[in-house]
Design an enzyme around this catalytic site. Sequence first.
Site, PDB file in Angstrom:
ATOM      1  N   GLU A  57       0.726  -1.357  -0.013  1.00  0.00           N
ATOM      2  CA  GLU A  57      -0.385   0.185  -0.004  1.00  0.00           C
ATOM      3  C   GLU A  57       0.622   0.706  -0.032  1.00  0.00           C
ATOM      4  O   GLU A  57       1.599   1.039   0.880  1.00  0.00           O
ATOM      5  CB  GLU A  57      -1.265  -0.462   1.115  1.00  0.00           C
ATOM      6  CG  GLU A  57      -1.860  -1.116   0.760  1.00  0.00           C
ATOM      7  CD  GLU A  57      -2.396  -1.170   2.542  1.00  0.00           C
ATOM      8  OE1 GLU A  57      -2.385   0.581   2.927  1.00  0.00           O
ATOM      9  OE2 GLU A  57      -4.057  -1.889   2.778  1.00  0.00           O
ATOM     10  N   ASP A 103      -6.602   9.447  10.146  1.00  0.00           N
ATOM     11  CA  ASP A 103      -5.144   9.742  10.671  1.00  0.00           C
ATOM     12  C   ASP A 103      -3.756   9.963  11.140  1.00  0.00           C
ATOM     13  O   ASP A 103      -4.353  11.127  11.505  1.00  0.00           O
ATOM     14  CB  ASP A 103      -3.702   9.443   9.208  1.00  0.00           C
ATOM     15  CG  ASP A 103      -4.122   8.508   8.562  1.00  0.00           C
ATOM     16  OD1 ASP A 103      -3.430   7.005   8.435  1.00  0.00           O
ATOM     17  OD2 ASP A 103      -4.138   8.976   6.785  1.00  0.00           O
TER      18      ASP A 103
END
Lengths: 411, 266
Positions: free
Chosen positions: B49, B60
Amino acid sequence: MLKLKKGVLLIDQHDKNYMYGGKFGGNFIPETLKKPIEDLTNLFGRLRYDKNFIKERDYYFKNYVGAPTPFIKLENLTKHLGGAQVYAKVVSKANGGAHKIYNAVVHALICKRAGKKYIVGDTGAGYAGKMLSMAAKKFGLKCKIFMGAKDIKRQKPNCDAMRKNGAEIVPVYSGSQTLVDAVSECMRYWVSNCDTTHMAVGSTVGPNIFIKICAWSTAQISRELIVQLKEEFGGVPKKLKLINCVGGGSSAAGFWNEFIDYNKSQVELIGVEAGGPKNSKLHAAPLTFGSKIGILHGAAQYVIQDKDGQIGETSSISAGLDYPGISPLHCFLKDTKRARYTSASDEEALQAYKLVSKLEDLSPSLEPSHAFAEAIKIAPKLSKDTIICVNSCGDAKKDRAIITKRLGFFR
Amino acid sequence: MISKINLAFSQCKKENRPALLTYTVAGDNTKKKSLEILNAIAPYVDILEIGIPHNTPVADGGQIQTSAYRAIKNGIKVKDIFKIVKQFKKNNLNKPVILMGYYNTIFQLGERSFLKHCKRSDVDGLIVVDLPWPENKNFANKCKKQSINFIQLLSPTTSDIRMKNIIKDSHDMVYYISMLSTTGGRLKVSAKEILKNYNKIKKINPKQNVVIGFGITEKTISSLTKADGLVVGSALCKTISGALSRGTNPVRTAENMVKKLRSKII
């Protein structure tokens, strides 16, 4: 061109994807928040039509917030400008000193109904944080406020108030260390704690439900104003201009709510964004300077950004307006041409503060000083039967240090 | 045609182990270094990824934010990311690459143009953190038409009915978020609890490849080897940050960590 629907509240004019005009708003959120947002949407969807809840809201608005806030004529300013009659809706007289109290009280009431004991929120100028900490204290909730490290420095009086109310201030050091990062960090915290904690977004931004709750709460301002206008003039004046500063857009959304359906030749809505320092390219005025639509904090809106979609840096003397995006509601009002948006520079806002505080017994914070700057600009050119009403939505106490530094005095 | 992502999972199943997925941020700390890191870790990783750095990442945590801000500061642009993937694929033709990011990046380039760039640089899949079901249906279909996997996320808050709907509309892989957290949080739920939810997903469609991510580190990875795949992101970003601040080589440090991770799931 996009069109507004008559007889439908502005907050309810979205489609099934919660988009206004098919372009603005929506819920661009991580999967984890889908469920808590759906729960909150359902809960608020019920509460807003629940007679007991409305009664409770009205009780606290009257006895705790102090409704109605005054509607006064600024006689000296009117005389000085020599044109339109200038009035102010002195929302800064509300408990705590700004309009943020409405949203804070409603969120605290919802939080209690949801059976949650913790409430978190973001703040820029510190008013949203201060009010949430007040409401949390009032209703026995544990409160955390996310605030950019830069804003903590420049809005100390509000930080002191938050701490005094027992709230924990979480400084945010990422990015520009202002409101935009505080909102992001608060949303991140909610992602991790949504099972126990209620989140109150401080303005009409974020995922749709937060826009709705906030504008529904601040609508109190225009409910009061319409009554006060009828008392003063026997009805809504034939030529009325409602001027409000816009950062996230919560006070303007509330100030205008009852007037959306009026013809704009009768009631003109004017939003004033933060133009930033006079000699700088930086600003916080995405509508005035033609920013493109992008996604910020879960909603599509006009937002200051680069062509890769990185959110752009902003600058404003006023922490409360220092935000790269703007409520999807205002994007919608702009594209339907119902409201007109312009900006005032830092310097213009300071000059407006100087003039208003000199002539009147009023000390507007730097945010509404932007709105006064526009009133001062246009009033002399308007006829005497035009009524200008400025939403003086915040008190300048929090800006004492900045104003003293820039103007050499504080009133 | 079977996708490279599917092939990677079948290969791991043959070897009776979970797939190892890594997440690193494109352009961290430079375009060149991030490509070197990808090349160095690729032999030990089944699916890579690659994060598209964004400066207001609402899902995040600190580690990935730090990496993303560093990459942006060092000048990474969206078009560079496609170049990095293309370069990587030159030496790693069959290694699946998934781009992970936020919808605004796609929206600014335009969905069609974004997918065209993905196709040209041989991107295998996309994870768009803030484009959940059902709002993602339209874009997911566009991906499918281009044979690009649109990978959806499931979380502990996802209701049963929603889970079924998401899985019904899924391509070759779904991503289960282990806990209520942003990326990089400490694993605050037990492996047993995570696997219980994981099994619930598998029961809806046993053939669906389900990976688990968030909170996976060298310490926690071996407790979850029953999964089809495990994603290590923040721990790797943290290691890279650590190497950079110590002035040691982030490429070797990342490679060593991934080797260790690999040894724990075989």
